[in-house]
Design a protein around this motif. Structure first.
Motif, mmCIF file in Angstrom:
data_model
loop_
_atom_site.group_PDB
_atom_site.id
_atom_site.type_symbol
_atom_site.label_atom_id
_atom_site.label_comp_id
_atom_site.label_asym_id
_atom_site.label_seq_id
_atom_site.Cartn_x
_atom_site.Cartn_y
_atom_site.Cartn_z
ATOM 1 N N GLU A 88 -29.247 1.067 -80.232
ATOM 2 C CA GLU A 88 -30.374 1.390 -81.101
ATOM 3 C C GLU A 88 -30.844 0.156 -81.855
ATOM 4 O OE1 GLU A 88 -32.072 4.204 -81.182
ATOM 5 O OE2 GLU A 88 -30.743 5.089 -79.694
ATOM 6 N N GLY A 89 -29.903 -0.677 -82.302
ATOM 7 C CA GLY A 89 -30.261 -1.917 -82.978
ATOM 8 C C GLY A 89 -31.046 -2.843 -82.063
ATOM 9 N N ALA A 90 -30.649 -2.926 -80.809
ATOM 10 C CA ALA A 90 -31.370 -3.757 -79.843
ATOM 11 C C ALA A 90 -32.775 -3.206 -79.605
ATOM 12 C CB ALA A 90 -30.597 -3.825 -78.525
ATOM 13 N N ALA A 91 -32.900 -1.884 -79.549
ATOM 14 C CA ALA A 91 -34.220 -1.278 -79.360
ATOM 15 C C ALA A 91 -35.124 -1.568 -80.555
ATOM 16 C CB ALA A 91 -34.077 0.230 -79.149
ATOM 17 N N ILE A 92 -34.580 -1.494 -81.756
ATOM 18 C CA ILE A 92 -35.363 -1.803 -82.955
ATOM 19 C C ILE A 92 -35.776 -3.270 -82.950
ATOM 20 C CG2 ILE A 92 -35.218 -2.036 -85.471
ATOM 21 C CD1 ILE A 92 -33.447 0.513 -85.396
ATOM 22 N N SER A 93 -34.884 -4.135 -82.544
ATOM 23 C CA SER A 93 -35.195 -5.567 -82.474
ATOM 24 C C SER A 93 -36.332 -5.829 -81.497
ATOM 25 C CB SER A 93 -33.945 -6.345 -82.048
ATOM 26 O OG SER A 93 -34.231 -7.710 -81.917
ATOM 27 N N ARG A 94 -36.278 -5.196 -80.311
ATOM 28 C CA ARG A 94 -37.361 -5.358 -79.325
ATOM 29 C C ARG A 94 -38.678 -4.834 -79.879
ATOM 30 N NH1 ARG A 94 -33.280 -3.681 -75.884
ATOM 31 N NH2 ARG A 94 -34.076 -1.558 -75.877
ATOM 32 N N LEU A 95 -38.622 -3.702 -80.568
ATOM 33 C CA LEU A 95 -39.832 -3.122 -81.140
ATOM 34 C C LEU A 95 -40.451 -4.052 -82.176
ATOM 35 C CD1 LEU A 95 -41.777 -0.753 -81.464
ATOM 36 C CD2 LEU A 95 -40.184 0.229 -83.098
ATOM 37 N N LEU A 96 -39.638 -4.650 -82.998
ATOM 38 C CA LEU A 96 -40.159 -5.551 -84.026
ATOM 39 C C LEU A 96 -40.724 -6.834 -83.430
ATOM 40 C CD1 LEU A 96 -37.425 -5.100 -86.761
ATOM 41 C CD2 LEU A 96 -39.772 -4.224 -86.794
ATOM 42 N N ARG A 97 -40.129 -7.309 -82.334
ATOM 43 C CA ARG A 97 -40.612 -8.540 -81.708
ATOM 44 C C ARG A 97 -41.872 -8.330 -80.893
ATOM 45 N NH1 ARG A 97 -36.361 -10.283 -78.109
ATOM 46 N NH2 ARG A 97 -35.307 -8.386 -78.639
ATOM 47 N N ASN A 98 -42.015 -7.165 -80.264
ATOM 48 C CA ASN A 98 -43.157 -6.929 -79.383
ATOM 49 C C ASN A 98 -43.590 -5.467 -79.489
ATOM 50 O OD1 ASN A 98 -45.088 -7.117 -77.466
ATOM 51 N ND2 ASN A 98 -43.757 -7.865 -75.840
ATOM 52 N N PRO A 99 -44.262 -5.098 -80.571
ATOM 53 C CA PRO A 99 -44.560 -3.684 -80.800
ATOM 54 C C PRO A 99 -45.499 -3.054 -79.775
ATOM 55 C CG PRO A 99 -45.561 -5.061 -82.487
ATOM 56 C CD PRO A 99 -44.698 -5.947 -81.646
ATOM 57 N N ARG A 100 -46.461 -3.804 -79.248
ATOM 58 C CA ARG A 100 -47.422 -3.217 -78.301
ATOM 59 C C ARG A 100 -46.729 -2.777 -77.010
ATOM 60 N NH1 ARG A 100 -53.346 -3.737 -77.137
ATOM 61 N NH2 ARG A 100 -53.412 -4.238 -79.326
ATOM 62 N N THR A 101 -45.911 -3.648 -76.448
ATOM 63 C CA THR A 101 -45.205 -3.318 -75.206
ATOM 64 C C THR A 101 -44.242 -2.159 -75.430
ATOM 65 O OG1 THR A 101 -45.375 -5.592 -74.470
ATOM 66 C CG2 THR A 101 -43.715 -4.247 -73.397
ATOM 67 N N CYS A 102 -43.525 -2.184 -76.538
ATOM 68 C CA CYS A 102 -42.571 -1.116 -76.807
ATOM 69 C C CYS A 102 -43.274 0.211 -77.037
ATOM 70 C CB CYS A 102 -41.706 -1.465 -78.012
ATOM 71 S SG CYS A 102 -40.519 -2.762 -77.659
ATOM 72 N N ASN A 103 -44.412 0.175 -77.709
ATOM 73 C CA ASN A 103 -45.152 1.406 -77.952
ATOM 74 C C ASN A 103 -45.592 2.028 -76.634
ATOM 75 O OD1 ASN A 103 -46.280 3.429 -79.500
ATOM 76 N ND2 ASN A 103 -48.209 2.358 -79.749
ATOM 77 N N THR A 104 -46.038 1.216 -75.693
ATOM 78 C CA THR A 104 -46.437 1.714 -74.378
ATOM 79 C C THR A 104 -45.243 2.358 -73.676
ATOM 80 O OG1 THR A 104 -48.112 0.005 -74.204
ATOM 81 C CG2 THR A 104 -47.456 1.064 -72.162
#
Length: 63
Positions: free
Chosen positions: A19-35
């Motif tokens: 979950e921490g890794a997922a949050i880190s990815r979301l913070l670094r690249n929110p557009r891609t993660c949102n998709t």
């Protein structure tokens, strides 16, 4: 300590790290993660096979 308790602790710790890794990815690249989140949500809530055009338009709306 019983082995079952240790196994549960390991499982919880692994989930926390994931979950921490997922949050880190979301913070670094929110557009891609949102998709990816919208796509995954669509797959989980729409178990029936529908027109793929619906998925594409949903993803385009996010961008």
């Amino acid at each position: 300590m019983p082995a079952g308790t240790v196994a549960k602790c390991i499982d919880i710790c692994q989930n926390v790290v994931k979950e921490g890794a997922a949050i880190s990815r979301l913070l670094r690249n929110p557009r891609t993660c949102n998709t990816a989140i919208v796509s995954r949500w669509y797959e989980e809530t729409n178990h029936t096979t529908e027109d793929d055009g619906m998925t594409q338009s949903t993803l385009e709306d996010v961008e």
